[in-house]
Design an enzyme around this catalytic site. Structure first.
Site, PDB file in Angstrom:
ATOM      1  N   GLU A   1       0.845  -1.131  -0.093  1.00  0.00           N
ATOM      2  CA  GLU A   1       0.155  -0.089   0.143  1.00  0.00           C
ATOM      3  C   GLU A   1       0.819   1.178  -0.074  1.00  0.00           C
ATOM      4  O   GLU A   1       0.891   1.988   0.950  1.00  0.00           O
ATOM      5  CB  GLU A   1      -0.998  -0.090   1.370  1.00  0.00           C
TER       6      GLU A   1
ATOM      7  N   GLU B   1      -5.646  -8.853   0.805  1.00  0.00           N
ATOM      8  CA  GLU B   1      -6.427  -8.402   1.852  1.00  0.00           C
ATOM      9  C   GLU B   1      -7.691  -8.061   1.437  1.00  0.00           C
ATOM     10  O   GLU B   1      -8.225  -7.229   0.489  1.00  0.00           O
ATOM     11  CB  GLU B   1      -5.752  -7.159   2.732  1.00  0.00           C
TER      12      GLU B   1
END
Ligand code: PNW
Length: 483
Positions: free
Chosen positions: A201, A389
């Site tokens: 991320e 995720e």
């Protein structure tokens, strides 16, 4: 209407007779179609089910065996930065309890575990002399996973940066140090680990850390320096891809885990769908778009003008290194419509009444997982994609009977898996799904106030208790279907 109902009713009766004959009582599908088994939403054979965690969020052992201090140690120990001053000093103590965690994975029946490596355990100062005890720890974890037939998927950087690196991601040297660390650690694990993700991320450790100040190191820099931080992050990724390829056996799969902004068309018409694609490419410009295209989009450079990142020869080539897979972390949707603006799209504001889960940012729109996959694969023709995720916080309560009935989490997950199935059924190359998270853990600035695990953790005793969602996920995995 009546006629249809009667006809379907007849079929339903026949179906229940058939299932009764088979000796199992099974639910029926809507419209009277007999359900062949418990669910029609089967996943392909070999689909990888897994769980995810990250080093700083679960390991604890912050000073054990020579680990160096990180940006998150400093940040979480700074008053006012995390919920009630929570830190990752102990977290889930997985540094010592990893065998217990592997047992939990085994009980679920997962085929994969996404974990991250703490750079500061391997190089306590970020570079220079390596710490053999750090490598030993990850060797033990990997071996324990393999002994239980669980495939490790390893992220090299999930936000915990060695504090000793001057300037952190503001310095170009950090990108080079990252590549050296990636080379060192993958050379040692690459005989047994065949899937590596460089970074997790980009936007969270660049923008949230250096622009918004909500994450470590808590800075609020102006646009120019922020763009440079972003550039160093994607450069670190690119240099690491090259380093991993040079130090691991051929066939090693290299990718990243990215939380691209996920756009969902307000209505599934051709015009809105095309607007969604434009928005995906434009609004992920400094990160995934540039990594996938090996070039900053012209529109981004124009928009940033004098604040555009400074690029050195060879940078873009590294950044655009071909990947074997893309991992996407998907939680929430943003809605997009086509419009007449020069950009050709508009991102809709979510109304105040828009529903969310326990974390206010976690708005609910399960179709985001379908569109997240579709937009990325259609735009950049990626050969393989993983959901690295997906999951949710919940106001979990452990009852005196020792149960956590997190029906909201099950609802959230079931809906997402139903939508992911749509992508799979349409032929998108989705290879696996990692549920965030195996355990309740240190949720960054929210400390321990937000629980994302499918196992409840009592942070005083470190006791792990499977929640209803763990029971549910186990059933999904066993049947390879949405249940
Ligand atoms: C991800 N948002 O972070 C991280 O990879 C995990 O470490 C984290 O625990 C998990 O999701 C749950 O938060 C995110 O504000 C943090 O949209 C913030 C956002 C999304 C993901």
């Amino acid at each position: 209407m009546k006629g249809i109902t009667r006809r379907l009713f007849g079929k339903t009766v026949a179906a229940s007779a058939a299932t009764a004959f088979a000796g199992v009582s099974l639910p029926r599908l809507a419209f009277g179609q007999p359900a062949p088994r418990a669910s029609s939403l089967y996943y392909p054979k070999g689909f990888l089910w897994g769980c995810a965690t990250a080093a700083y969020q679960v390991e604890g052992g912050a000073k054990d065996d020579g680990r160096g201090p990180t940006n998150w140690d400093v940040f979480s120990h700074t008053p006012g930065k995390t919920f009630q001053g929570d830190t990752g000093d102990v977290a889930d103590n997985s540094y010592h309890l990893y065998k217990e965690d592997v047992k939990l994975l085994k009980n679920l029946g997962v085929g994969g575990y996404r974990m991250s490596i703490s750079w500061a355990r391997i190089f306590p100062k970020g570079r220079g002399e390596a710490n053999p005890k750090g490598v030993d720890y990850y060797n033990r974890v990997v071996d324990e996973l393999l002994a239980n037939n669980i495939t490790p998927y390893v992220t090299l950087f999930h936000w915990d940066l060695p504090q000793a690196l001057p300037g952190g991601w503001q310095s170009r040297d950090t990108s080079k140090a990252f590549a050296d660390y990636a080379a060192y650690v993958t050379k040692r694990l690459g005989d047994r680990v065949h899937h590596f993700m460089t970074t997790n991320e980009f936007a969270c450790f660049t923008d949230l850390g250096y622009k918004i100040g909500q994450f470590a190191p808590g800075l609020k820099l102006p646009a120019g320096p922020v763009n440079q931080v972003r550039h160093h992050a994607i450069l670190a990724h690119g240099l690491a891809v090259q380093a991993i390829r040079a130090n691991t056996p051929s066939g090693t799969q290299v990718g990243l885990a990215e939380n691209a902004i996920v756009y969902v068309p307000v209505i599934e018409t051709q015009a809105h769908i095309e607007a969604t694609q434009r928005a995906t490419r434009e609004d992920n410009a400094p990160f995934l778009t540039t990594v996938m295209e090996g070039k900053y989009p012209d529109s981004y450079l124009k928009r940033e003008g004098a604040n555009a990142p400074k690029v050195e020869p060879g940078d873009m080539e590294a950044i655009g290194s071909k990947l074997d897979f893309v991992g996407v972390n998907i939680y929430t949707p943003q809605y997009v419509r086509a419009d007449d603006s020069p950009a050709g799209y508009k991102v809709e504001r979510q109304p105040g009444s828009y529903p969310h889960m326990a974390s206010p940012w976690l708005t609910i729109g399960p179709e985001c997982i379908y569109w997240g996959v579709r937009n990325v694969v259609d735009l950049w023709k990626v050969p393989a994609i993983y959901i690295t995720e997906n999951g949710t916080s919940s106001d979990d309560v452990l009852t005196s009977a020792g149960r956590v009935d997190d029906t909201d989490r099950v609802m959230y997950l079931r809906n997402h898996l139903s939508q992911l199935h749509r992508a799979v059924a349409e032929g998108y190359p989705v290879k696996g799904y990692f549920l965030w998270s195996l355990l309740d853990n240190f949720e960054w600035a929210d400390g321990y106030s937000k629980r994302f695990g499918i196992h409840y953790v009592d942070f005083k005793t470190q006791k792990r208790t499977p929640k209803l969602s763990a029971e549910w996920y186990r059933e999904v995995i066993a049947r390879n279907a949405v249940v």
